[in-house]
Design an enzyme around this catalytic site. Structure first.
Site, PDB file in Angstrom:
ATOM      1  N   ASP A   1       0.837  -1.212   0.000  1.00  0.00           N
ATOM      2  CA  ASP A   1       0.000   0.000   0.000  1.00  0.00           C
ATOM      3  C   ASP A   1       0.868   1.258   0.000  1.00  0.00           C
ATOM      4  O   ASP A   1       0.722   2.131   0.870  1.00  0.00           O
ATOM      5  CB  ASP A   1      -0.939   0.026   1.212  1.00  0.00           C
ATOM      6  CG  ASP A   1      -1.794  -1.223   1.337  1.00  0.00           C
ATOM      7  OD1 ASP A   1      -2.141  -1.811   0.301  1.00  0.00           O
ATOM      8  OD2 ASP A   1      -2.110  -1.604   2.476  1.00  0.00           O
TER       9      ASP A   1
ATOM     10  N   GLU B   1     -11.123  -1.117  -3.803  1.00  0.00           N
ATOM     11  CA  GLU B   1     -10.486  -0.473  -2.657  1.00  0.00           C
ATOM     12  C   GLU B   1      -9.302   0.366  -3.122  1.00  0.00           C
ATOM     13  O   GLU B   1      -9.076   0.546  -4.326  1.00  0.00           O
ATOM     14  CB  GLU B   1     -10.040  -1.501  -1.619  1.00  0.00           C
ATOM     15  CG  GLU B   1      -9.060  -2.534  -2.127  1.00  0.00           C
ATOM     16  CD  GLU B   1      -8.735  -3.596  -1.074  1.00  0.00           C
ATOM     17  OE1 GLU B   1      -9.404  -3.628  -0.029  1.00  0.00           O
ATOM     18  OE2 GLU B   1      -7.810  -4.391  -1.313  1.00  0.00           O
TER      19      GLU B   1
END
Length: 442
Positions: free
Chosen positions: A38, A206
């Site tokens: 991420d 997401e």
């Protein structure tokens, strides 16, 4: 005398792939680009250094986007209000913004697969921290249609209002208005939905990220579709307004729930395999950098191809973003190695290539390369397809049947073949991005 091309140097040797440690998939020792999950990219206006913030509250810095060193963990623990709410002290997917002299890091606090989550704000006067928690921005429960993780902060270039983009699975990705002074929520509720997916696709969306491109006057919404451990892929849409609606290349709204064939959103990147080297799967949870020299980059994590169900560590990749004449992004064919923009003579293009076309599939698996040829006298060939090509100002125009494609030509470092190469990236008239690299002469 011909033009001498300036190719990038070989990038640093990659650290061998680490093995998972029991109970800890993010070790504290230096593992290079491995276990950077991420990644959020940031360039500090004071020092000029680049920073990556990632799951685990880790931070890495670089002077050139190529050589990275680990700074360490920059947030010690979530605030008490957060971990009492979630029952977890995990910190996921931080995103950073600087407001006046304050660095604000928005962090997710949750457990795997639940909606009892929290996004909290931590602040510092230094991009390397330490960041001290200020408070919770948003908390969600199992009874709510959204999940408070994966924050990204974006500012309206017209009004100066700040928004927090967030969300994972279930009800999709939303935007919440922030108080510019405190950095906390300025409105009640969950905000405005900007992207979602049908339940039969497990509502798998997401890692939302928005950037504004002043050259096109569009906001671009990047999202990750699918599962981070298998079929993750990056889609993009755009809007004139920061809160949407965001529509893709073919005009489909990213909140359209009638996506029956996984085709909504311009597919920017997915699992891929060239003829040589390793295959990769699940690129996603990206961030975007518009550098001070005008260059654009997309940063994301990716995994080596492994559909066995055994754990596969993620690692970071950075690729340059190029833009079509009508304002759509597409990616370089190879990870960034310091390549410079330059005029490339047409004679350098003649040759044999490998090509990968990024086409939405159901499911989105691994896309393999196919042979392509740019022949002399404008002859184009790709497998059994025959057509023509022409070249001007580093732009390649390909035609076959009723199809047209426009691409950018550049130099790169071929990571699979460990050599410099000519590369091509572009987009078709129907909204399919593609990339190719030269592998031989004719």
């Amino acid at each position: 005398m011909g033009t001498k091309l300036i190719y990038p140097y070989p990038p640093p040797a990659e650290i061998p792939k680490p093995v998972f440690k029991k109970g800890n998939d993010r070790p504290d020792d230096n593992t290079g680009l491995w276990f950077i999950h991420d990644p959020a990219i940031y360039k500090d206006s004071i020092s000029g250094k680049y920073y990556i913030y990632c799951t685990g509250a880790g931070c890495h810095r670089s002077d050139d986007l190529i050589h990275w060193e680990r700074v360490g963990k920059v947030v010690d623990t979530p605030p008490e209000e957060a971990y009492r709410w979630t029952g977890s002290k995990d910190i996921w997917a931080p995103d950073i913004v600087k407001v006046n002299g304050e660095y604000r890091l928005y962090c997710s606090n949750s457990k795997w697969g639940v909606r009892q989550s929290c996004i909290f704000l931590a602040v510092s006067d230094n991009p390397e921290g330490p960041f001290l928690p200020r408070g919770c921005v948003l908390k969600t429960t199992e009874n709510m249609p959204v999940n408070a993780i994966d924050a990204n902060i974006i500012t309206d270039h017209k009004t100066g209002e700040m928004y927090m983009l967030y969300g994972s699975f279930w009800g999709g990705c939303h935007m919440l208005l922030l108080d510019g002074k405190t950095g906390l929520a300025a409105e009640e509720g969950i905000g405005t939905c900007v992207a979602r997916r049908p339940e039969w696709m497990s509502a798998a969306i997401e890692g939302p990220y928005i950037v504004y491109n002043p050259g096109t006057d569009y906001y671009y919404l990047f999202v990750s579709y699918g599962s981070l451990k298998s079929d993750y892929n990056v889609r993009v849409a755009r809007s004139r307004n920061i809160t949407g609606p965001y529509t893709d290349f073919n005009g489909r709204d990213m909140t359209d729930m009638s996506d029956n064939d996984n085709s909504t959103g311009l597919l920017l990147h997915c699992g891929y395999r060239w003829n040589d080297g390793k295959a990769y799967m699940a690129p996603g949870h990206n961030s975007v950098l518009h550098d001070t020299d005008g260059s654009w980059y997309m940063v994301f994590h990716i995994r080596e191809h492994n559909f066995t169900g055994t754990p596969e560590p993620s690692k970071m990749q950075i690729r340059k973003i190029y833009w079509s004449d009508d304002g759509w992004p597409f990616l370089s064919a190879q990870p960034y190695a310091g390549e410079k923009e330059q005029d490339i003579p047409e004679s350098e293009l003649y040759g044999l290539y490998e090509r990968i076309t990024l086409k939405p599939e159901l499911p989105q698996g691994i896309t393999c390369s196919v042979p392509m040829k740019l022949g002399k006298n404008g002859y184009y060939e790709c497998c059994s397809i025959q057509g023509s090509w022409e070249y001007k100002d580093n732009k390649l125009h390909i035609k076959y049947g009723k199809h047209t494609e426009t691409a950018h030509v550049y130099v790169t470092w071929d990571a699979e073949r460990n050599c410099p190469a000519i590369a091509i990236s572009g987009i078709s008239c129907s909204g399919l991005a593609f990339m190719a690299k030269k592998t031989g002469d004719i």
